[in-house]
Structures are given as structure tokens and as C-alpha cells.
Design an enzyme around this catalytic site. Structure first.
Site, PDB file in Angstrom:
ATOM      1  N   GLY A  46      19.034   6.079  -5.586  1.00 27.30           N
ATOM      2  CA  GLY A  46      19.480   7.458  -5.385  1.00 27.30           C
ATOM      3  C   GLY A  46      19.359   7.849  -3.923  1.00 27.30           C
ATOM      4  CG  ASN A  47      21.536  10.960  -0.871  1.00 26.61           C
ATOM      5  OD1 ASN A  47      21.115  10.388   0.136  1.00 26.61           O
ATOM      6  ND2 ASN A  47      22.556  11.791  -0.842  1.00 26.61           N
ATOM      7  CB  SER A  50      17.763  11.368  -5.478  1.00 26.64           C
ATOM      8  OG  SER A  50      17.072  10.161  -5.252  1.00 26.64           O
ATOM      9  CE  LYS A  52      14.690   6.961  -3.562  1.00 28.51           C
ATOM     10  NZ  LYS A  52      15.377   8.180  -3.077  1.00 28.51           N
ATOM     11  CB  THR A  54       9.441  13.431  -9.255  1.00 26.01           C
ATOM     12  OG1 THR A  54       9.338  14.118  -8.019  1.00 26.01           O
ATOM     13  CG2 THR A  54       8.966  14.328 -10.375  1.00 26.01           C
ATOM     14  CE1 TYR A  88      17.299   8.939   9.106  1.00 21.42           C
ATOM     15  CE2 TYR A  88      14.991   8.593   8.584  1.00 21.42           C
ATOM     16  CZ  TYR A  88      16.303   8.735   8.177  1.00 21.42           C
ATOM     17  OH  TYR A  88      16.624   8.653   6.837  1.00 21.42           O
ATOM     18  CD  GLU A 122      10.710   5.190  -3.720  1.00 25.86           C
ATOM     19  OE1 GLU A 122      11.181   6.217  -3.243  1.00 25.86           O
ATOM     20  OE2 GLU A 122       9.505   4.893  -3.650  1.00 25.86           O
ATOM     21  CD  GLU A 190      13.086  11.714   5.044  1.00 27.20           C
ATOM     22  OE1 GLU A 190      13.047  10.642   4.443  1.00 27.20           O
ATOM     23  OE2 GLU A 190      12.861  12.815   4.484  1.00 27.20           O
TER      24      GLU A 190
HETATM   25  O1  8LK Z   1      13.237   6.435   1.892  1.00 33.60           O
HETATM   26  C1  8LK Z   1      12.471   6.782   2.959  1.00 33.60           C
HETATM   27  C2  8LK Z   1      13.273   6.961   4.221  1.00 33.60           C
HETATM   28  O2  8LK Z   1      13.760   5.718   4.682  1.00 33.60           O
HETATM   29  C3  8LK Z   1      14.475   7.862   4.060  1.00 33.60           C
HETATM   30  O3  8LK Z   1      14.541   8.720   5.193  1.00 33.60           O
HETATM   31  C4  8LK Z   1      15.657   6.939   4.064  1.00 33.60           C
HETATM   32  C5  8LK Z   1      15.171   5.761   4.862  1.00 33.60           C
HETATM   33  N1  8LK Z   1      15.698   4.480   4.379  1.00 33.60           N
HETATM   34  C6  8LK Z   1      16.629   3.783   5.129  1.00 33.60           C
HETATM   35  O4  8LK Z   1      17.045   4.275   6.179  1.00 33.60           O
HETATM   36  N2  8LK Z   1      17.068   2.558   4.719  1.00 33.60           N
HETATM   37  C7  8LK Z   1      16.625   2.076   3.540  1.00 33.60           C
HETATM   38  C8  8LK Z   1      15.708   2.802   2.752  1.00 33.60           C
HETATM   39  C9  8LK Z   1      15.244   4.013   3.190  1.00 33.60           C
HETATM   40  C10 8LK Z   1      15.461   2.055   1.601  1.00 33.60           C
HETATM   41  C11 8LK Z   1      16.208   0.930   1.719  1.00 33.60           C
HETATM   42  C12 8LK Z   1      16.258  -0.186   0.727  1.00 33.60           C
HETATM   43  N3  8LK Z   1      16.914   0.941   2.894  1.00 33.60           N
END
Ligand code: 8LK
Length: 255
Positions: A46-47, A50, A52, A54, A88, A122, A190
Site C-alpha cells: 500500500g501507499n 495507508s 500498514k 496498524t 528524500y 510489510e 517525509e
Molecule cells: O515506508 C517508509 C518510508 O520509506 C516511506 O517514506 C516510503 C519510503 N520507501 C521507499 O522510498 N522505497 C521503498 C519503501 C519505502 C519500501 C520499499 C520496499 N521500497
């Protein structure tokens, strides 16, 4: 005890090693908690925002479930470097580095052995490639040669390691709700995430898991309404609980 081994064996620190190994083998065969070669593996997708965590917390209470949260602490501290933050802050420079490490750490999650018959993860190696690397590639934040290297690793890993997923649970949210939750939880890395990023990541998830027009859908998908508020979402979890816990086979109508 019946002498299974007429061998005398040898002793270290007063312990007969042959006897110890045989007894360990016998225990692991008899024990109901012995490690399973392939548990029923559920990827929770999920986004960002979303819900996850919980969802995982709810299923963590079942004895027959082993839960593996995203290894975000590792991403925040790779030999002292916060790769998530770097990614980020300067995605053009750090996306490849970050996603290389995500791929390694997700592989380790897939490889972890458990005693329970159900494994909840997850996200997965698949969403790493099909959603996040996809997005970075589309945005020009990861150059084509870097994507090619990730892909070579991905093909090798998924061919030679047990990364099989038996079920995908898609926590479907509207991008607006997901974005609101991100703002509310206020994770420091974030803070700079724009709404457009969440909208685009939503579309990619939908193409992958609902429309099935993007990449490869590696397992049957259960779609949950994850826009629901915390106070009522457990009903939604319970609706699908027997399928998630592998107690009831999936019917066509829930797919
Ligand atoms: O999920 C935690 C943070 O990490 C959220 O800001 C999104 C980022 N993220 C990412 O950039 N690339 C990812 C994941 C999470 C998870 C996977 C598998 N790849």
C-alpha cells in the site's frame, strides 16, 4: 533414553557432541514449533500512509503469525548514514543507493525463518521494484543504467532465493487520506514529500494490483478499504482474517 547411536562421539566441555546433535535433530522433528521451509507468506502492500503498521499490529496478536515490519531503522542507519533522509533530501543523487539497500534488506526479510505457519511482511522485494524503483525511474531520479543494475540483482535474487509470496493484501487508500496521515504522523524524513508523489505512487499501486497492467502480479490480491478510520478498520480486517491466516481458501469473488 534409547541409544540411537552406538557411536561414542567426542566430548567438548563435558558434552557428548554426537548425542547433542542427535537429540537436537529429534527435537526439531517432533516440535510443533520447528522452522518451516516455506510459511504461507503474505505481503502487505500500500501507499505511504495507508495504515500498514496498524494492520501488522492487529495481526501480531495471533500465535500462528510471524510479523516482519519494514526495516526502516536499517534504512535510517546504514553504518551511520540515514539513507532514507538522503534519498528524500537529494533524490537524484541518492535514489539508487537507497533502493540498492532496500533491495538487500527486503531480501533478508524474505529469507528470515520462522516457527509460525503464517508470515506477514510489510511490503516486499516486488513493491520495491514495481512501485518505488518504478516511480524513481519515471521521474528521472534513477538513471536507466542504475535501474538495469537493480533489475539484474532482482532477477538473480528472485530466481535463486525463496522470495515466493502466496498472498498480497493491498491496503487501498485514496491519496488524499494517505497524505493527511503522512502529515499527521510527521516523520522527519517525509516532511518534504509533495501530494503529487503520493498521488503518483497510488496510481502505480492501482496499475500493479488492481488493473494489473503494470509489471507482474505475483500472487492473488485481497483489497481492503484502508480509508476507514482506526475505530472501525478492525471489522474490515476481520472480514478477510480467515484468508489472511490461511484458514480459508480464497473465493473468486474476493479476488
Ligand atoms: O515506508 C517508509 C518510508 O520509506 C516511506 O517514506 C516510503 C519510503 N520507501 C521507499 O522510498 N522505497 C521503498 C519503501 C519505502 C519500501 C520499499 C520496499 N521500497
Amino acid at each position: 533414553m534409547i541409544e540411537l547411536f552406538p557411536l561414542k562421539g567426542f566430548t567438548i566441555g563435558g558434552m557428548n557432541i554426537v548425542k547433542k546433535i542427535v537429540s537436537k535433530m529429534a527435537n526439531s522433528l517432533a516440535s510443533p514449533t520447528s522452522v518451516l521451509s516455506h510459511p504461507f507468506t503474505v505481503a502487505v502492500e500500500g501507499n505511504v500512509g495507508s495504515g500498514k503498521t496498524t494492520f501488522l499490529n492487529y495481526f501480531n496478536k495471533f500465535d500462528n503469525v510471524g510479523v516482519f515490519a519494514e526495516p526502516i531503522d536499517l534504512w535510517r542507519n546504514c553504518n551511520g548514514y540515514n539513507l532514507l533522509d538522503l534519498m528524500y533530501k537529494d533524490p537524484k543523487k541518492w535514489s539508487f543507493t537507497f533502493q540498492s539497500y532496500v533491495q538487500l534488506t527486503m531480501l533478508r526479510q524474505h529469507q528470515k525463518k520462522i516457527h509460525q505457519p503464517v508470515k506477514l511482511m510489510e511490503r516486499s522485494l516486488y513493491s520495491a521494484r514495481y512501485c518505488f524503483v518504478e516511480k524513481m525511474s519515471r521521474d528521472g531520479l534513477m538513471a536507466a543504467p542504475s535501474v538495469a543494475v537493480i533489475d539484474e540483482w532482482f532477477k538473480y535474487i528472485t530466481k535463486f532465493e525463496d522470495t515466493k509470496v502466496d498472498l498480497i493484501v493491498y491496503l487501498k487508500t485514496s491519496p488524499e487520506v494517505a497524505y493527511e496521515r503522512i502529515l499527521k504522523r510527521n516523520r522527519s524524513e517525509e516532511r518534504t514529500v509533495p501530494f503529487e508523489y503520493i498521488q503518483a505512487l497510488h496510481d502505480i499501486h492501482e496499475d500493479w494490483l488492481c488493473r494489473k497492467t503494470l509489471h507482474n502480479c505475483v500472487a492473488p490480491v485481497i483489497i481492503l478499504n484502508a480509508d476507514l478510520d482506526r475505530s472501525v478498520i478492525e471489522e474490515e480486517y476481520e472480514r478477510f482474517g480467515p484468508h489472511i491466516l490461511n484458514k480459508m481458501p480464497l473465493q473468486a469473488e474476493v479476488l
